[in-house]
Design a protein around this motif. Structure first.
Motif, PDB file in Angstrom:
ATOM      1  N   VAL A  99       0.962  -1.261   0.233  1.00 42.77           N
ATOM      2  CA  VAL A  99       0.295   0.007   0.192  1.00 42.77           C
ATOM      3  C   VAL A  99       0.899   1.529  -0.201  1.00 42.77           C
ATOM      4  O   VAL A  99       1.855   1.302   0.616  1.00 42.77           O
ATOM      5  CB  VAL A  99      -1.022  -0.034   1.391  1.00 42.77           C
ATOM      6  N   SER A 100       0.463   2.135  -0.043  1.00 41.31           N
ATOM      7  CA  SER A 100       1.373   3.484  -0.278  1.00 41.31           C
ATOM      8  C   SER A 100       1.163   4.084   1.155  1.00 41.31           C
ATOM      9  O   SER A 100       0.518   4.084   2.025  1.00 41.31           O
ATOM     10  CB  SER A 100      -0.047   4.572  -1.377  1.00 41.31           C
ATOM     11  N   ARG A 101       2.448   5.126   1.225  1.00 45.91           N
ATOM     12  CA  ARG A 101       2.035   5.725   2.461  1.00 45.91           C
ATOM     13  C   ARG A 101       1.154   6.570   2.013  1.00 45.91           C
ATOM     14  O   ARG A 101       1.032   7.369   3.452  1.00 45.91           O
ATOM     15  CB  ARG A 101       3.615   6.619   2.042  1.00 45.91           C
ATOM     16  N   THR A 102       0.944   7.387   1.303  1.00 44.10           N
ATOM     17  CA  THR A 102       0.058   8.467   0.931  1.00 44.10           C
ATOM     18  C   THR A 102      -1.954   7.481   1.813  1.00 44.10           C
ATOM     19  O   THR A 102      -2.123   7.785   2.872  1.00 44.10           O
ATOM     20  CB  THR A 102      -0.736   8.701  -0.116  1.00 44.10           C
ATOM     21  N   TYR A 103      -1.699   6.178   1.789  1.00 44.36           N
ATOM     22  CA  TYR A 103      -2.316   5.237   1.655  1.00 44.36           C
ATOM     23  C   TYR A 103      -2.696   5.916   4.458  1.00 44.36           C
ATOM     24  O   TYR A 103      -4.013   5.910   4.125  1.00 44.36           O
ATOM     25  CB  TYR A 103      -2.829   4.089   1.586  1.00 44.36           C
ATOM     26  N   TYR A 104      -1.176   5.007   3.836  1.00 40.38           N
ATOM     27  CA  TYR A 104      -0.994   4.780   5.359  1.00 40.38           C
ATOM     28  C   TYR A 104      -1.446   6.664   6.363  1.00 40.38           C
ATOM     29  O   TYR A 104      -2.556   6.220   7.451  1.00 40.38           O
ATOM     30  CB  TYR A 104       0.258   4.799   6.149  1.00 40.38           C
ATOM     31  N   TYR A 105      -1.385   7.257   6.062  1.00 39.70           N
ATOM     32  CA  TYR A 105      -0.942   8.588   6.233  1.00 39.70           C
ATOM     33  C   TYR A 105      -2.086   9.457   6.374  1.00 39.70           C
ATOM     34  O   TYR A 105      -3.087   9.914   7.775  1.00 39.70           O
ATOM     35  CB  TYR A 105       0.402   9.580   5.675  1.00 39.70           C
ATOM     36  N   ARG A 106      -3.600   8.643   5.754  1.00 36.77           N
ATOM     37  CA  ARG A 106      -4.732   9.160   5.018  1.00 36.77           C
ATOM     38  C   ARG A 106      -5.660   8.686   6.217  1.00 36.77           C
ATOM     39  O   ARG A 106      -6.593   9.057   6.460  1.00 36.77           O
ATOM     40  CB  ARG A 106      -4.804   9.237   3.742  1.00 36.77           C
ATOM     41  N   ASN A 107      -5.003   6.793   6.470  1.00 33.04           N
ATOM     42  CA  ASN A 107      -6.112   6.708   7.042  1.00 33.04           C
ATOM     43  C   ASN A 107      -5.671   6.414   9.015  1.00 33.04           C
ATOM     44  O   ASN A 107      -6.273   5.508   9.663  1.00 33.04           O
ATOM     45  CB  ASN A 107      -6.822   5.343   6.795  1.00 33.04           C
ATOM     46  N   PHE A 108      -4.459   6.771   8.833  1.00 32.43           N
ATOM     47  CA  PHE A 108      -3.563   6.164  10.654  1.00 32.43           C
ATOM     48  C   PHE A 108      -2.795   6.756  10.985  1.00 32.43           C
ATOM     49  O   PHE A 108      -2.333   7.458  10.010  1.00 32.43           O
ATOM     50  CB  PHE A 108      -3.169   4.450   9.665  1.00 32.43           C
ATOM     51  N   SER A 109      -2.995   7.088  12.548  1.00 29.20           N
ATOM     52  CA  SER A 109      -2.168   8.093  12.615  1.00 29.20           C
ATOM     53  C   SER A 109      -1.040   7.387  13.479  1.00 29.20           C
ATOM     54  O   SER A 109       0.165   7.524  14.512  1.00 29.20           O
ATOM     55  CB  SER A 109      -2.565   9.203  13.927  1.00 29.20           C
TER      56      SER A 109
END
Length: 184
Positions: free
Chosen positions: A41-51
């Motif tokens: 998954v992209s880092r963007t996905y991570y930062y958009r969905n999780f802290s």
């Protein structure tokens, strides 16, 4: 694939990726980049969905626990022991990953997740404890979450010798839920 299915698939991928990395390393040694590569998954996905990594675990576990309600037979009410039986069936099926989380020091995430699910069940009318003293106690959700997860940890670590049905009865007796109604 619908947007909801894609969202579920990505959550599962990042959760599984985190579990894979936790098998050989501590949580503090895992980077976001490594996790995203592992989960594809992209880092963007991570930062958009999780802290945090803990939030990944909490979101996945919460969805998993809520989905276990689908296993409960439809009725106007259901006994607490049956609800706990189904919960322990789910936890038994995921024993390896739960033990991995426990061994990684993430029991607090499991407790807070269970607490949120318990409050969700009350809010949506699956559990009716409004007429009981414990239902009116603002600390009871935290108490039950800690007790159930601590019991689950002991059950998992001791090799799950009791069946999920036995665990349901044990917890019912421990909490004496004869005065609470669980609705479905």
């Amino acid at each position: 694939m619908s947007p909801q299915e894609l969202k579920q698939q990505k959550l599962k991928a990042i959760y599984r990726g985190l579990l894979t990395l936790l098998q050989n390393r501590s949580l503090s040694d895992i980077t976001i980049s490594e996790l995203c590569r592992e989960a594809e998954v992209s880092r963007t996905y991570y930062y958009r969905n999780f802290s945090s990594f803990q939030e990944i675990i909490a979101k996945y576990q919460e969805q998993s626990i809520i989905s276990y309600l689908r296993l409960v037979p439809h009725a106007t009410s259901i006994e607490f022991s049956k609800l706990m039986t189904v919960y322990f069936q789910l936890m038994g099926a995921h024993a390896t990953e739960t033990l991995l989380l426990i061994n990684a020091g993430l029991t607090d995430v499991l407790i807070s997740t269970f607490r949120r699910v318990y409050l969700f069940l009350i809010h949506h009318g699956y559990i009716d404890s409004s007429n009981t003293q414990r239902g009116k106690n603002k600390f009871f959700a935290s108490f039950i979450a800690g007790a159930v997860i601590s019991t689950e940890v002991e059950w998992l670590k001791s090799g799950m010798k009791e069946s999920p049905a036995q665990m349901g009865v044990i917890l019912k007796k421990m909490f004496d839920f004869s005065d609470a109604t669980i609705k479905n």
